[in-house]
Design an enzyme around this catalytic site. Structure first.
Site, mmCIF file in Angstrom:
data_model
loop_
_atom_site.group_PDB
_atom_site.id
_atom_site.type_symbol
_atom_site.label_atom_id
_atom_site.label_comp_id
_atom_site.label_asym_id
_atom_site.label_seq_id
_atom_site.Cartn_x
_atom_site.Cartn_y
_atom_site.Cartn_z
ATOM 1 N N CYS A 128 47.555 6.816 30.005
ATOM 2 C CA CYS A 128 47.434 5.797 28.902
ATOM 3 C C CYS A 128 47.717 4.149 29.805
ATOM 4 C CB CYS A 128 48.023 5.801 27.857
ATOM 5 S SG CYS A 128 47.726 7.123 26.776
ATOM 6 N N HIS A 188 49.541 -1.695 24.693
ATOM 7 C CA HIS A 188 48.744 -0.376 24.715
ATOM 8 C C HIS A 188 48.850 -0.185 23.201
ATOM 9 C CE1 HIS A 188 47.477 3.713 24.886
ATOM 10 N NE2 HIS A 188 48.650 4.157 24.754
ATOM 11 N N ASN A 209 44.352 5.703 19.918
ATOM 12 C CA ASN A 209 44.862 5.644 21.047
ATOM 13 C C ASN A 209 43.606 6.027 22.000
ATOM 14 O OD1 ASN A 209 45.974 5.789 23.515
ATOM 15 N ND2 ASN A 209 47.852 7.022 22.598
HETATM 16 N N1 COA Z 1 50.188 14.703 9.252
HETATM 17 C C1 COA Z 1 50.952 15.335 8.167
HETATM 18 N N2 COA Z 1 52.260 15.447 8.901
HETATM 19 C C2 COA Z 1 52.379 15.648 9.954
HETATM 20 C C3 COA Z 1 51.556 15.198 11.078
HETATM 21 C C4 COA Z 1 50.290 14.803 10.549
HETATM 22 N N3 COA Z 1 49.045 14.355 11.205
HETATM 23 N N4 COA Z 1 52.059 15.546 12.200
HETATM 24 C C5 COA Z 1 53.257 15.827 12.233
HETATM 25 N N5 COA Z 1 53.342 15.852 10.992
HETATM 26 C C6 COA Z 1 54.862 16.421 10.260
HETATM 27 C C7 COA Z 1 55.529 17.295 11.273
HETATM 28 O O1 COA Z 1 55.011 18.790 11.445
HETATM 29 C C8 COA Z 1 56.962 17.172 10.687
HETATM 30 O O2 COA Z 1 57.139 17.926 9.840
HETATM 31 P P1 COA Z 1 58.613 18.799 9.579
HETATM 32 O O3 COA Z 1 59.557 17.714 9.480
HETATM 33 O O4 COA Z 1 58.402 19.463 8.397
HETATM 34 O O5 COA Z 1 58.598 19.317 11.103
HETATM 35 C C9 COA Z 1 56.866 15.715 10.203
HETATM 36 O O6 COA Z 1 55.578 15.215 10.078
HETATM 37 C C10 COA Z 1 57.621 14.749 10.869
HETATM 38 O O7 COA Z 1 57.365 14.891 12.282
HETATM 39 P P2 COA Z 1 57.872 13.871 13.411
HETATM 40 O O8 COA Z 1 57.568 14.042 14.641
HETATM 41 O O9 COA Z 1 59.449 13.605 13.312
HETATM 42 O O10 COA Z 1 57.224 12.310 13.029
HETATM 43 P P3 COA Z 1 57.576 10.792 13.595
HETATM 44 O O11 COA Z 1 57.742 10.132 12.663
HETATM 45 O O12 COA Z 1 58.132 11.056 15.017
HETATM 46 O O13 COA Z 1 55.767 10.608 14.044
HETATM 47 C C11 COA Z 1 54.281 10.529 15.987
HETATM 48 C C12 COA Z 1 55.095 11.534 14.739
HETATM 49 C C13 COA Z 1 53.652 11.496 16.642
HETATM 50 C C14 COA Z 1 53.444 9.658 14.863
HETATM 51 C C15 COA Z 1 55.176 9.664 16.460
HETATM 52 O O14 COA Z 1 56.279 10.387 16.946
HETATM 53 C C16 COA Z 1 54.564 8.935 17.684
HETATM 54 O O15 COA Z 1 53.730 8.054 17.388
HETATM 55 N N6 COA Z 1 55.013 9.235 18.832
HETATM 56 C C17 COA Z 1 54.417 8.517 20.091
HETATM 57 C C18 COA Z 1 53.236 9.274 20.421
HETATM 58 C C19 COA Z 1 52.455 8.684 21.356
HETATM 59 O O16 COA Z 1 52.252 7.415 21.318
HETATM 60 N N7 COA Z 1 51.787 9.448 22.238
HETATM 61 C C20 COA Z 1 50.945 8.864 23.325
HETATM 62 C C21 COA Z 1 51.673 7.638 24.191
HETATM 63 S S1 COA Z 1 50.588 7.077 25.123
#
Ligand code: COA
Length: 324
Positions: free
Chosen positions: A114, A251, A281
């Site tokens: 990215c 980004h 993204n």
């Molecule tokens: N829809 C519904 N529920 C979802 C889901 C979706 N698309 N994706 C994950 N969940 C659930 C998980 O399974 C988890 O459930 P559980 O508690 O029963 O296990 C719950 O939501 C929370 O997951 P968590 O990973 O703690 O959520 P979060 O607040 O960290 O948000 C992201 C998840 C991925 C949105 C966040 O971590 C993020 O944006 N991270 C950076 C990713 C990124 O930018 N990557 C590219 C970098 S260039």
């Protein structure tokens, strides 16, 4: 006299097809509310069957060249930031060069996930500053949705396809003031795609491994920390204050990460370019797409100070400070 690179023109290339969060609800267990509240994403563009990274790159490149008033014959170099090239080789930059009719100039891809556009911009800027190129086309282009597992809600809701481009021209006036690049290969497992040439493709297993693997919450924490550090580094290197900045062009991975960086810079959100709600993204495409939108909408004006930053798999991260 010192030579700088200036942005002479910008452009975008987005696929026509739009996939909304509501559309995703139809085939994966998720909700518009969950996606929007955790990421800020409402929809993303998705490449049509047969539509490639180079197709999107070409659209963005032609728009940027037109805006810059630059012809293919004037290009000394093409650098494409991408982690989703059309082919393993030739590079997407070579494919693009031929389509544009710029045959003969240097052309190569940069893979920094990215952060690909920031890396590509930095490489191009250094060639210009060293006097080895005068006019360079820099593109960030991706079809990330090609390597998503559409049954994995942890990743498939986050990404979209798109390309952005800039034409850089040598100038005695700045221009790009500085670029700052970093990487930490020790965090590979937190965000990666395990398929590759020399590890084997495993074509016998359907879709085997051809997907983004991510530990989202860990990536989130590392991204915020790394971006905080790199924006501090950038201001310090230029002897500037937070209040000197006119625009943050981050980004576009997650609105909460963007807000954290804006907070670090004491910048109100109306001075931050946000496209993540529309594009998701788009990896290397995200920063130049946001830049182009802000330039074409008239938000960004000549003479203003822009801070671009990105974070991605590798990990890689970086920034560029630009007097537009
Ligand atoms: N829809 C519904 N529920 C979802 C889901 C979706 N698309 N994706 C994950 N969940 C659930 C998980 O399974 C988890 O459930 P559980 O508690 O029963 O296990 C719950 O939501 C929370 O997951 P968590 O990973 O703690 O959520 P979060 O607040 O960290 O948000 C992201 C998840 C991925 C949105 C966040 O971590 C993020 O944006 N991270 C950076 C990713 C990124 O930018 N990557 C590219 C970098 S260039």
């Amino acid at each position: 006299m010192a030579v700088y690179s200036r942005i002479a023109g910008t452009g975008s290339g987005l696929p026509e097809k739009i996939l909304t969060n509501k559309d995703l609800e139809q085939f994966v267990e998720t909700s518009d509310e969950w996606i929007a509240s955790r990421t800020g994403i409402r929809q993303r563009h998705v490449a049509a069957e047969g539509e490639t990274t180079c197709d999107l790159a070409e659209r963005a490149a032609r728009a940027a060249m037109e805006a810059a008033g630059v012809t293919a014959a004037e290009l000394d170099m093409i650098v494409v930031g991408t982690t989703t090239p059309d082919l393993i080789f030739p590079s997407t930059a070579c494919l693009l060069q031929h389509r544009l009719g710029a045959n003969g100039c240097a052309a190569f891809d940069v893979n920094a996930a990215c952060s690909g556009f920031i890396y590509a911009l930095s490489v191009a800027d250094n060639f210009i500053r060293a006097g080895n190129a005068k006019t360079v086309l820099v593109v960030g282009a991706e079809t990330l949705t090609r390597m998503l597992d559409w049954s994995d809600r942890n990743t498939c809701v986050l990404f979209g396809d798109g390309a952005g481009a800039v034409v850089l021209k040598a100038d005695t006036e700045a221009g790009i003031l500085s670029t700052h690049l970093h990487a930490d290969g020790g965090k590979k497992e937190l965000l990666y795609n395990p398929v590759g040439v020399s590890v084997g493709f495993k074509p016998e297993e359907k879709n085997a491994g051809v997907r983004v693997l991510m530990t989202g919450n860990e990536v989130f924490k590392h991204a915020v920390k790394a971006l905080d550090a790199v924006v501090d580094e950038t201001l310090e290197a230029n002897g500037l204050q937070k209040s000197d900045l006119d625009w943050l062009i981050p980004h576009q991975a997650n609105l909460r990460i963007i807000e954290a960086t804006a907070k670090r810079l004491d910048m109100p959100m109306d001075r931050v370019i946000v496209t993540v709600h529309k594009h998701g993204n788009t990896s290397s495409g995200s920063v130049p797409l946001a830049l182009d939108e802000a330039v074409r909408s008239g938000k960004i004006q000549r003479g203003q100070l822009l801070l671009l930053e990105a974070f991605g798999g590798g990990f890689t991260w970086g920034s560029a400070l630009i007097r537009y």
